[in-house]
Design a protein around this motif. Structure first.
Motif, mmCIF file in Angstrom:
data_model
loop_
_atom_site.group_PDB
_atom_site.id
_atom_site.type_symbol
_atom_site.label_atom_id
_atom_site.label_comp_id
_atom_site.label_asym_id
_atom_site.label_seq_id
_atom_site.Cartn_x
_atom_site.Cartn_y
_atom_site.Cartn_z
ATOM 1 N N ILE A 91 0.858 -1.202 0.000
ATOM 2 C CA ILE A 91 0.000 0.000 0.000
ATOM 3 C C ILE A 91 0.888 1.244 0.000
ATOM 4 N N ILE A 92 0.513 2.212 -0.815
ATOM 5 C CA ILE A 92 1.204 3.516 -0.768
ATOM 6 C C ILE A 92 0.153 4.626 -0.718
ATOM 7 N N ILE A 93 0.422 5.621 0.118
ATOM 8 C CA ILE A 93 -0.457 6.804 0.191
ATOM 9 C C ILE A 93 0.097 7.821 -0.812
ATOM 10 N N SER A 94 -0.807 8.471 -1.521
ATOM 11 C CA SER A 94 -0.386 9.387 -2.596
ATOM 12 C C SER A 94 -1.106 10.722 -2.479
ATOM 13 N N LEU A 95 -0.755 11.645 -3.385
ATOM 14 C CA LEU A 95 -1.444 12.935 -3.424
ATOM 15 C C LEU A 95 -2.684 12.769 -4.310
ATOM 16 N N GLY A 96 -3.713 12.233 -3.739
ATOM 17 C CA GLY A 96 -4.939 11.950 -4.491
ATOM 18 C C GLY A 96 -4.772 10.706 -5.359
ATOM 19 N N ALA A 97 -5.895 10.278 -5.940
ATOM 20 C CA ALA A 97 -5.846 9.152 -6.881
ATOM 21 C C ALA A 97 -4.973 9.531 -8.071
ATOM 22 N N MET A 98 -5.000 10.815 -8.395
ATOM 23 C CA MET A 98 -4.250 11.346 -9.533
ATOM 24 C C MET A 98 -2.776 10.933 -9.482
ATOM 25 N N GLU A 99 -2.131 11.160 -8.344
ATOM 26 C CA GLU A 99 -0.703 10.838 -8.267
ATOM 27 C C GLU A 99 -0.483 9.329 -8.200
ATOM 28 N N ALA A 100 -1.421 8.622 -7.548
ATOM 29 C CA ALA A 100 -1.289 7.153 -7.487
ATOM 30 C C ALA A 100 -1.297 6.580 -8.904
ATOM 31 N N LEU A 101 -2.189 7.112 -9.740
ATOM 32 C CA LEU A 101 -2.267 6.651 -11.137
ATOM 33 C C LEU A 101 -0.966 6.951 -11.876
ATOM 34 N N PHE A 102 -0.448 8.135 -11.660
ATOM 35 C CA PHE A 102 0.773 8.529 -12.361
ATOM 36 C C PHE A 102 1.955 7.658 -11.931
ATOM 37 N N LEU A 103 2.083 7.456 -10.622
ATOM 38 C CA LEU A 103 3.187 6.615 -10.128
ATOM 39 C C LEU A 103 3.046 5.192 -10.676
ATOM 40 N N ALA A 104 1.796 4.706 -10.749
ATOM 41 C CA ALA A 104 1.573 3.341 -11.246
ATOM 42 C C ALA A 104 1.992 3.246 -12.712
ATOM 43 N N LEU A 105 1.543 4.211 -13.515
ATOM 44 C CA LEU A 105 1.873 4.165 -14.949
ATOM 45 C C LEU A 105 3.378 4.299 -15.158
ATOM 46 N N MET A 106 4.009 5.188 -14.402
ATOM 47 C CA MET A 106 5.469 5.375 -14.520
ATOM 48 C C MET A 106 6.212 4.103 -14.130
ATOM 49 N N SER A 107 5.637 3.357 -13.193
ATOM 50 C CA SER A 107 6.340 2.164 -12.687
ATOM 51 C C SER A 107 6.186 0.954 -13.603
ATOM 52 N N ILE A 108 5.165 0.945 -14.450
ATOM 53 C CA ILE A 108 4.972 -0.271 -15.263
ATOM 54 C C ILE A 108 5.276 -0.087 -16.750
ATOM 55 N N LEU A 109 5.232 1.162 -17.238
ATOM 56 C CA LEU A 109 5.292 1.338 -18.701
ATOM 57 C C LEU A 109 6.702 1.525 -19.233
ATOM 58 N N ASN A 110 7.044 0.765 -20.270
ATOM 59 C CA ASN A 110 8.221 1.057 -21.077
ATOM 60 C C ASN A 110 7.755 1.877 -22.269
ATOM 61 N N GLU A 111 8.717 2.561 -22.899
ATOM 62 C CA GLU A 111 8.415 3.407 -24.051
ATOM 63 C C GLU A 111 7.582 2.633 -25.102
ATOM 64 N N GLY A 112 6.469 3.189 -25.486
ATOM 65 C CA GLY A 112 5.674 2.607 -26.577
ATOM 66 C C GLY A 112 4.710 1.503 -26.164
ATOM 67 N N GLU A 113 4.739 1.106 -24.903
ATOM 68 C CA GLU A 113 3.792 0.062 -24.483
ATOM 69 C C GLU A 113 2.375 0.644 -24.420
ATOM 70 N N GLU A 114 1.418 -0.229 -24.692
ATOM 71 C CA GLU A 114 0.050 0.253 -24.872
ATOM 72 C C GLU A 114 -0.813 0.085 -23.621
ATOM 73 N N VAL A 115 -1.672 1.059 -23.430
ATOM 74 C CA VAL A 115 -2.626 0.995 -22.316
ATOM 75 C C VAL A 115 -4.028 1.149 -22.887
ATOM 76 N N ILE A 116 -4.843 0.143 -22.645
ATOM 77 C CA ILE A 116 -6.231 0.181 -23.106
ATOM 78 C C ILE A 116 -7.063 0.981 -22.117
ATOM 79 N N LEU A 117 -7.883 1.870 -22.650
ATOM 80 C CA LEU A 117 -8.756 2.647 -21.753
ATOM 81 C C LEU A 117 -10.073 2.926 -22.449
ATOM 82 N N PRO A 118 -11.135 3.121 -21.672
ATOM 83 C CA PRO A 118 -12.440 3.338 -22.301
ATOM 84 C C PRO A 118 -12.529 4.702 -22.973
ATOM 85 N N ASP A 119 -13.253 4.747 -24.060
ATOM 86 C CA ASP A 119 -13.591 6.015 -24.715
ATOM 87 C C ASP A 119 -15.113 6.134 -24.651
ATOM 88 N N PRO A 120 -15.711 7.085 -23.957
ATOM 89 C CA PRO A 120 -15.097 8.224 -23.286
ATOM 90 C C PRO A 120 -14.548 7.868 -21.900
#
Ligand SMILES: Cc1ncc(COP(=O)(O)O)c(C=O)c1O
Length: 382
Positions: A91-120
């Motif tokens: 568990i890590i406490i972050s500056l809102g969900a916003m920073e938790a998401l950013f830290l998570a993405l930074m920790s898992i993504l290599n350059e060019g790797e794809e992330v699926i997300l809903p539109d909208p």
């Protein structure tokens, strides 16, 4: 030489901000753009923050946040979902969900790797994926399918480069909620794949039908899922900036390492306030939920009375994604017309992705009278 980096220049400007800027020219407009609770934080939480500051909670905390807060979050997940997360490792406490998401993405993504997300979806996902060097892959969701990311559409977009899928339930901007059968279907197509599910559950407490389900509870999914949560929406604590992530030990370790370089830790006073919210906030959450429920029904009634306008009832969060295709103009033009002629501010659906075209996001994080008056004005311009 360009003074700013290519990395930052490729981040699109949020379409929500555009409306906020325009709103300055219409001080008498009724604001239905609000993306946060209109309530102030319950006073007993504020009192606790005062006390904490006076008694010396004014220093940096551990990078992962106060252990006591992580322990209480761990207890919450045990109690509500029968999931075990080790407070000192997962568990890590972050500056809102916003920073938790950013830290998570930074920790898992290599350059060019794809992330699926809903539109909208919430626009910040796209920006954060790009900042982390990833490639956003938008998967269409449809009103007639309840705005759910369906397994067959996900399957069509999976490639060898897919690293993660972002789920958001209850969702901003559509208010859709994923129930167990839908989560099971997503589990079935992803469980053998080497990918991470990022499950943004920050609206978990604001739900009108049934109860919140997390994909982390499904067979084999806890270790593949990073759950993102926050105190912002449930406890009306957006300005305190406290959120958290739960997940695999290695990922949380890297997120915690990066926290040192990004912010050191979430605010110590806010973390103390969050502890109080967890310990004694249930009653306040229920009261706010009751208000949202009433406003939701007022809003749905008003939409029904308004020609050319319809809406699939949101099951969670405090947004209605209103179908304005009958107005014969694109969502930006309809939003501008509502703003200029009716003095009612909403967010064009196109700000949330291509599939949002033909819709407006109408927030009901505002009083019932304002909602009624807004739709009275809208009917008058027709
Ligand atoms: C879907 C979604 N995720 C995350 C956030 C960020 O919330 P927080 O205040 O916890 O950073 C928001 C805020 O609007 C949101 O709508």
């Amino acid at each position: 030489m360009k003074i700013c980096s290519d990395k930052i220049l490729k981040i699109p400007r949020s379409g929500i901000r555009e409306v906020f800027d325009l709103l300055l020219d219409y001080p008498d407009a009724i604001n239905l753009c609000i993306g946060e609770p209109d309530f102030t934080t319950p006073s007993f939480i504020i009192e606790e923050a005062f006390k904490a500051a006076k008694s010396g909670a004014t220093h940096y905390t551990a990078n992962a946040g106060f252990l006591e807060l992580r322990e209480k979050i761990s207890e919450k997940y045990k109690k509500e979902h029968e999931l075990h997360y080790a407070p000192d490792k997962q568990i890590i406490i972050s500056l809102g969900a916003m920073e938790a998401l950013f830290l998570a993405l930074m920790s898992i993504l290599n350059e060019g790797e794809e992330v699926i997300l809903p539109d909208p979806s919430w626009p910040n996902y796209e920006a954060q994926i790009l900042l982390a060097g990833g490639k956003p892959v938008f998967v269409p969701t449809k009103e007639e399918e309840g705005w759910i990311l369906t397994p067959h559409r996900i399957a069509q977009h999976l490639t060898a480069k897919t690293k993660a899928i972002i789920l958001n339930s209850p969702a901003n901007p559509t208010g859709c909620v994923y129930h167990k059968p839908q989560l099971e279907e997503i589990t079935n197509i992803t469980k053998d794949k080497d990918l991470v599910i990022i499950s943004d559950e920050c609206y978990e407490k604001i739900i009108y039908e049934g109860k919140h389900e997390s994909i982390a509870c499904l067979d084999g999914m806890q270790s593949k899922t990073i759950v993102i949560n926050s105190f912002s929406k449930a406890y009306a604590m957006t300005g305190w900036r406290v959120g958290y992530a739960l997940g695999d030990e290695e990922i949380i370790k890297q997120m915690t390492k990066m926290q040192e370089d990004v912010a050191s830790c979430a605010s110590s006073v806010s973390q103390r306030a969050a502890l109080k919210a967890l310990a004694s906030g249930d009653g306040a959450v229920d009261k706010m939920l009751e208000q949202y429920r009433r406003r939701r029904s007022v809003l749905l009634g008003e939409i029904e009375k308004t020609p050319l306008t319809s809406c699939t009832p949101p099951q969670g969060a405090f947004y209605a994604f209103v179908n304005i295709k009958g107005w014969g103009q694109n969502s930006r033009d309809v939003a501008l017309r509502w703003l200029k002629e009716a003095k009612v501010a909403t967010v064009p659906g196109s700000a949330f992705g291509r599939e949002g075209e033909g819709y407006l996001r109408v927030s009901f994080s505002t009083g019932e009278d304002k909602i009624k008056e807004a739709f009275h004005r809208i009917r008058n311009i027709l």
